[in-house]
Write a protein that holds these residues in place. Sequence first.
Motif, short mmCIF file in Angstrom:
data_model
loop_
_atom_site.label_atom_id
_atom_site.label_comp_id
_atom_site.label_asym_id
_atom_site.label_seq_id
_atom_site.Cartn_x
_atom_site.Cartn_y
_atom_site.Cartn_z
N SER A 105 0.83 -1.20 0.00
CA SER A 105 0.00 0.00 0.00
C SER A 105 0.87 1.24 0.00
N ILE A 106 0.26 2.36 -0.32
CA ILE A 106 0.98 3.64 -0.22
C ILE A 106 1.30 3.94 1.24
N GLU A 107 0.36 3.68 2.13
CA GLU A 107 0.62 3.94 3.55
C GLU A 107 1.82 3.13 4.03
N GLY A 108 1.89 1.87 3.64
CA GLY A 108 3.04 1.05 4.01
C GLY A 108 4.34 1.62 3.48
N PHE A 109 4.31 2.13 2.25
CA PHE A 109 5.49 2.75 1.66
C PHE A 109 5.87 4.01 2.45
N ILE A 110 4.89 4.88 2.68
CA ILE A 110 5.15 6.14 3.39
C ILE A 110 5.75 5.87 4.77
N GLN A 111 5.19 4.90 5.49
CA GLN A 111 5.68 4.60 6.83
C GLN A 111 7.03 3.87 6.79
N GLY A 112 7.19 2.96 5.83
CA GLY A 112 8.42 2.19 5.75
C GLY A 112 9.65 3.01 5.46
N ILE A 113 9.52 4.04 4.61
CA ILE A 113 10.71 4.84 4.27
C ILE A 113 11.17 5.73 5.43
N LYS A 114 10.40 5.75 6.51
CA LYS A 114 10.83 6.48 7.71
C LYS A 114 11.96 5.75 8.43
N PHE A 115 12.13 4.45 8.11
CA PHE A 115 13.14 3.64 8.79
C PHE A 115 14.34 3.43 7.88
N PRO A 116 15.54 3.46 8.43
CA PRO A 116 16.74 3.21 7.62
C PRO A 116 16.71 1.80 7.03
N GLU A 117 17.35 1.66 5.90
CA GLU A 117 17.47 0.34 5.28
C GLU A 117 18.14 -0.60 6.26
N GLY A 118 17.61 -1.81 6.36
CA GLY A 118 18.12 -2.79 7.31
C GLY A 118 17.30 -2.88 8.59
N ASP A 119 16.46 -1.87 8.85
CA ASP A 119 15.58 -1.90 10.02
C ASP A 119 14.41 -2.83 9.70
N ALA A 120 14.15 -3.81 10.56
CA ALA A 120 13.09 -4.79 10.32
C ALA A 120 11.71 -4.14 10.21
N ARG A 121 11.52 -3.02 10.89
CA ARG A 121 10.22 -2.34 10.83
C ARG A 121 9.95 -1.79 9.43
N ARG A 122 11.01 -1.47 8.72
CA ARG A 122 10.88 -0.96 7.35
C ARG A 122 10.19 -2.00 6.47
N GLU A 123 10.73 -3.22 6.48
CA GLU A 123 10.16 -4.29 5.66
C GLU A 123 8.76 -4.66 6.13
N GLN A 124 8.53 -4.62 7.43
CA GLN A 124 7.20 -4.92 7.97
C GLN A 124 6.19 -3.88 7.47
N ALA A 125 6.58 -2.61 7.44
CA ALA A 125 5.68 -1.56 6.95
C ALA A 125 5.39 -1.75 5.47
#
Length: 163
Positions: A39-59
């Motif tokens: 989703s767009i929301e998942g993209f918007i929230q995921g890019i808040k986390f640095p690459e390698g952060d597990a929360r990024r992929e989860q978002a």
Amino acid sequence: MSQAETTLNVSSTSSDWRGVALSNFMLSPFSLDGALFASIEGFIQGIKFPEGDARREQAFVSSGWDAKHLGDTADRSGAYWKGQRLPYGSAEHHRLIERAIRARIAQNSGLAQVLASTAGATLVHSTGSEPESPTTSLPATVFCRILNEMRDELLSDGKVRPV
């Protein structure tokens, strides 16, 4: 379009199904730069986390409130994409989100038709939590500008017509 339909709220809380369908919260898979997002929301929230952060992929594989609540755990120090850190809330950050929104609509002809069907309506984004948070990733004015520009492009190129 009747007078009552001249404003369309693009939000998961919209009373118009088109506003719900076009909202960032909806599960609406798309790809950008070779990566797949739920989703767009998942993209918007995921890019808040640095690459390698597990929360990024989860978002990135989330939508709606699941993605939103995950993003609430980010420190909002930047937006991270392809090895770069973009200043949070900057024009570059907003252009990246715009690329994602454009990819989503371009990859879904049904959503393109829904957007075109809003011709003549003023698009707004109201979630009921006004005033808007100063730390929002995508201000309502920017979101609506993107949608309006895309709608105008869809209608002017003649490939999609309002129904």
